[in-house]
Design an enzyme around this catalytic site. Structure first.
Site, PDB file in Angstrom:
ATOM      1  N   ASP A 117      -6.584  -2.692   5.464  1.00  0.00           N
ATOM      2  CA  ASP A 117      -5.944  -1.558   4.358  1.00  0.00           C
ATOM      3  C   ASP A 117      -6.925  -0.423   4.638  1.00  0.00           C
ATOM      4  O   ASP A 117      -7.940  -0.489   5.246  1.00  0.00           O
ATOM      5  CB  ASP A 117      -6.233  -2.034   2.790  1.00  0.00           C
ATOM      6  CG  ASP A 117      -5.665  -1.201   1.927  1.00  0.00           C
ATOM      7  OD1 ASP A 117      -4.560  -1.250   1.702  1.00  0.00           O
ATOM      8  OD2 ASP A 117      -6.192  -0.154   1.127  1.00  0.00           O
ATOM      9  N   GLN A 118      -6.181   0.596   4.212  1.00  0.00           N
ATOM     10  CA  GLN A 118      -7.037   1.984   4.487  1.00  0.00           C
ATOM     11  C   GLN A 118      -6.973   2.938   3.189  1.00  0.00           C
ATOM     12  O   GLN A 118      -5.701   2.905   2.670  1.00  0.00           O
ATOM     13  CB  GLN A 118      -6.572   2.922   5.572  1.00  0.00           C
ATOM     14  CG  GLN A 118      -7.274   3.961   5.747  1.00  0.00           C
ATOM     15  CD  GLN A 118      -6.699   4.882   7.276  1.00  0.00           C
ATOM     16  OE1 GLN A 118      -5.480   5.234   7.139  1.00  0.00           O
ATOM     17  NE2 GLN A 118      -7.077   4.537   8.237  1.00  0.00           N
TER      18      GLN A 118
END
Length: 193
Positions: free
Chosen positions: A70-71
């Site tokens: 995830d970012q």
């Protein structure tokens, strides 16, 4: 026995990055709620979601080695996610012009059958140029980065938005830190070479 590798993601960017490691893998949607929790820092949010994505798919495929990532774009401690549309992307880029952000990219590797769980964070410091409204509009019409945290696709025209990038894992800015992912896969028993 070489275990099946699964990417727990619907991101085409992560899929493209993982193909660089030249190992066969499957892709399955993790279907997790990505809503930030009250008071959750961008770093904590990225790490929690990476692990939740990996665990969600690992529950369905317990013998596989599952990668979740995830970012979150971190603007002075505020989480900026995927804008979803043109108006929100415009607002994000206006706030980011002339600012330094940290793109917090987390990766988790899980194998339920062996009890393997690792998670890491690859922060990428990015300095945005001072951007005119016209430049922002031109960029958004050209790239339409509405599915990218912080509205910036550095692997495309988005690189023209930036003054500098500082990272020890360059693929992290695109969405999957391959140096960390490769290390975790080796630790999980996946032979890349």
């Amino acid at each position: 026995m070489q275990r099946t590798v699964i990417l727990a993601s619907t991101s085409r960017y992560r899929r493209e990055l993982l193909t660089r490691l030249r190992l066969p893998f499957e892709v399955h949607a993790p279907e997790v709620d990505e809503t930030p929790r009250a008071g959750e820092t961008p770093q904590a949010l990225a790490q929690r979601l990476a692990l939740e994505k990996a665990n969600a798919v690992a529950t369905r495929f317990p013998d596989a080695v599952v990668i979740g990532s995830d970012q979150v774009a971190d603007l002075a401690g505020e989480s900026l996610g995927k804008p979803g549309d043109h108006a929100r992307a415009t607002a994000q880029l206006r706030r980011m012009r002339g600012q330094t952000l940290v793109f917090q990219t987390a990766v988790a590797v899980v194998c339920q059958a062996t009890g393997f769980v690792e998670r890491d964070l690859a922060p990428v410091r990015v300095v945005f140029r001072e951007l005119s409204d016209a430049a922002i509009e031109q960029y958004l019409l050209a790239e339409q980065p509405y599915d990218c945290a912080g509205s910036a696709k550095s692997e495309g025209l988005g690189i023209a938005l930036l003054e500098a990038i500082d990272s020890d894992d360059p693929s992290a800015l695109v969405g999957l830190p391959l140096i960390r992912t490769a290390r975790m896969l080796r630790a999980a028993g996946i032979d890349l070479l």
